[in-house]
Scaffold this active site. Structure first.
Site, PDB file in Angstrom:
ATOM      1  N   PHE A 156       3.681   4.765  -0.064  1.00  0.00           N
ATOM      2  CA  PHE A 156       3.999   4.724  -1.492  1.00  0.00           C
ATOM      3  C   PHE A 156       2.785   4.301  -2.303  1.00  0.00           C
ATOM      4  O   PHE A 156       2.584   4.760  -3.427  1.00  0.00           O
ATOM      5  CB  PHE A 156       5.173   3.781  -1.726  1.00  0.00           C
ATOM      6  CG  PHE A 156       5.719   3.848  -3.127  1.00  0.00           C
ATOM      7  CD1 PHE A 156       6.312   5.003  -3.597  1.00  0.00           C
ATOM      8  CD2 PHE A 156       5.636   2.756  -3.971  1.00  0.00           C
ATOM      9  CE1 PHE A 156       6.817   5.077  -4.891  1.00  0.00           C
ATOM     10  CE2 PHE A 156       6.135   2.810  -5.260  1.00  0.00           C
ATOM     11  CZ  PHE A 156       6.729   3.978  -5.720  1.00  0.00           C
ATOM     12  N   TYR A 157       1.972   3.396  -1.745  1.00  0.00           N
ATOM     13  CA  TYR A 157       0.726   2.999  -2.424  1.00  0.00           C
ATOM     14  C   TYR A 157      -0.104   4.226  -2.768  1.00  0.00           C
ATOM     15  O   TYR A 157      -0.544   4.402  -3.906  1.00  0.00           O
ATOM     16  CB  TYR A 157      -0.065   2.051  -1.522  1.00  0.00           C
ATOM     17  CG  TYR A 157      -1.521   1.899  -1.904  1.00  0.00           C
ATOM     18  CD1 TYR A 157      -1.881   1.291  -3.099  1.00  0.00           C
ATOM     19  CD2 TYR A 157      -2.540   2.358  -1.064  1.00  0.00           C
ATOM     20  CE1 TYR A 157      -3.209   1.145  -3.453  1.00  0.00           C
ATOM     21  CE2 TYR A 157      -3.870   2.217  -1.408  1.00  0.00           C
ATOM     22  CZ  TYR A 157      -4.197   1.614  -2.603  1.00  0.00           C
ATOM     23  OH  TYR A 157      -5.513   1.482  -2.950  1.00  0.00           O
ATOM     24  N   ALA A 158      -0.327   5.108  -1.792  1.00  0.00           N
ATOM     25  CA  ALA A 158      -1.118   6.312  -2.021  1.00  0.00           C
ATOM     26  C   ALA A 158      -0.463   7.209  -3.062  1.00  0.00           C
ATOM     27  O   ALA A 158      -1.146   7.832  -3.887  1.00  0.00           O
ATOM     28  CB  ALA A 158      -1.319   7.069  -0.715  1.00  0.00           C
ATOM     29  N   THR A 160       1.314   6.275  -5.619  1.00  0.00           N
ATOM     30  CA  THR A 160       1.074   5.750  -6.969  1.00  0.00           C
ATOM     31  C   THR A 160      -0.345   6.035  -7.433  1.00  0.00           C
ATOM     32  O   THR A 160      -0.584   6.286  -8.619  1.00  0.00           O
ATOM     33  CB  THR A 160       1.342   4.234  -7.042  1.00  0.00           C
ATOM     34  OG1 THR A 160       0.424   3.511  -6.199  1.00  0.00           O
ATOM     35  CG2 THR A 160       2.768   3.905  -6.646  1.00  0.00           C
ATOM     36  N   LYS A 161      -1.304   6.016  -6.518  1.00  0.00           N
ATOM     37  CA  LYS A 161      -2.690   6.296  -6.910  1.00  0.00           C
ATOM     38  C   LYS A 161      -2.886   7.779  -7.210  1.00  0.00           C
ATOM     39  O   LYS A 161      -3.652   8.155  -8.110  1.00  0.00           O
ATOM     40  CB  LYS A 161      -3.649   5.823  -5.820  1.00  0.00           C
ATOM     41  CG  LYS A 161      -3.557   4.336  -5.505  1.00  0.00           C
ATOM     42  CD  LYS A 161      -3.756   3.455  -6.735  1.00  0.00           C
ATOM     43  CE  LYS A 161      -5.207   3.310  -7.113  1.00  0.00           C
ATOM     44  NZ  LYS A 161      -5.382   2.358  -8.238  1.00  0.00           N
TER      45      LYS A 161
END
Length: 340
Positions: A156-158, A160-161
């Protein structure tokens, strides 16, 4: 220049703000200084920025607020009227996004929306912002190129980026806001984050405790030294993004646009096997690590490798610090900071 640097209490933001102050720019930092990791190191970074400003005579201000607060961001831009913005604040960490995705929505999506709106309404000349090599996700063609699609994030981090990159393009297109996104590849060095492998491995090895080596040590990473990242960030910020006159809507290039928008990789372009990285730590510490070999973690990418030819062509810079030199510099800093 009058430059807003978000996340200036963080690892990369601190180094960028310090370099800008040293060259005489006026810097306003914005950081909520949360407790994702020990705030002690963040407060120490902030003290150094104050001392650097006093020593150089550069103007420096710090706003201890949350970028997810729209009014805070608007007021900061109205008061300080920045010419450039370098947005490095984010909720970092691949594995933490599996536990607390809402933190990433607030820090990486809501806050970035506020930054885009402030840049739009306050006539910012150029927005440079941090993306990540994690956006390459399931891609396996090496080296990773900004001209390939990145539509299969593994965390999920990726996601958002990647969303940040898409959001930036919409503002570049609609409001002609020049934006440059920078995909960082495994940044390391002095003042690094305590949740990163180099920090964890150094701490555990000095304490005689085992280090957790995931994927049984078969990872390769394009480790990029912090000074190289800083140089790339500042050069990219100084070189305002422009439309690509050769951009073709029938065959769209993901890294450029007919709007003032672009994406760069910043990596060492020299992948290093994790075992070699650990050996560099052992050599710098003068002792062997106890390795606990473990399987691949959910969301982990086995290998990264950056094609930085676009960055080199645009700003005449290519990261090149050898891993052993960078690791030795980190270990020296760690021993001094923690009096080990």
């Amino acid at each position: 220049m009058r430059i807003v640097v978000t996340g200036n209490a963080g690892f990369i933001g601190f180094h960028v703000a310090k370099r800008l102050l040293e060259r005489g720019d006026s810097v306003v930092g914005i950081d909520v200084v949360n407790d994702y990791y020990d705030p002690k190191i963040k407060e120490a970074r902030l003290k150094i920025l104050e001392a650097t400003a006093a020593h150089t005579g550069s103007e420096y201000g710090f706003i201890r607020e949350d970028l997810a607060d729209q009014q805070v961001v608007h007021d900061a831009f109205r008061e300080h009227a920045p010419e450039r913005v370098i947005h490095l604040a984010a909720q970092a960490g691949v594995r933490y996004s599996l536990e607390n995705p809402h933190a990433y929505v607030q820090s990486n999506v809501v806050a970035f929306t506020n930054i885009l709106e402030a840049c739009r309404h306050h006539q910012v000349q150029h927005l440079t912002y941090a993306s990540t090599s994690s956006v390459y996700g399931a891609n396996t063609r090496m080296p990773f190129s900004v001209h390939e699609s990145v539509n299969h994030p593994l965390q999920f981090y990726a996601a958002t980026k990647k969303a940040n990159e898409l959001m930036a393009h919409s503002y570049s297109h609609l409001f002609y806001l020049p934006t440059t996104g920078l995909r960082f590849f495994t940044v390391y060095g002095p003042w690094g984050r305590p949740d990163m492998a180099l920090f964890l491995f150094t701490k555990a090895t000095l304490a005689g405790e085992p280090i957790q080596v995931f994927n049984y040590g078969n990872h390769t990473r394009d480790f990029t030294y912090i000074d190289d990242i800083v140089e790339g960030v500042i050069r990219a910020s100084d070189d305002v993004a422009r439309p690509n006159p050769e951009w073709d809507s029938d065959s769209p290039d993901p890294a450029t646009s007919n709007a003032p928008y672009r994406i760069f990789n910043i990596g060492n372009s020299d992948p290093v096997h994790l075992s070699e990285y650990i050996e560099a730590i052992e050599d710098a510490l003068g002792r062997k690590a106890i390795r606990e070999l473990l399987p691949l973690q959910p969301g982990d990418v086995p290998a990264t490798y950056a094609d930085c030819s676009d960055l080199e062509k645009a700003v005449d810079y290519k990261p090149a610090t050898p891993v052993r030199e960078g690791v030795a510099n980190f270990v020296a800093w760690y021993r001094e900071f923690y009096q080990v």
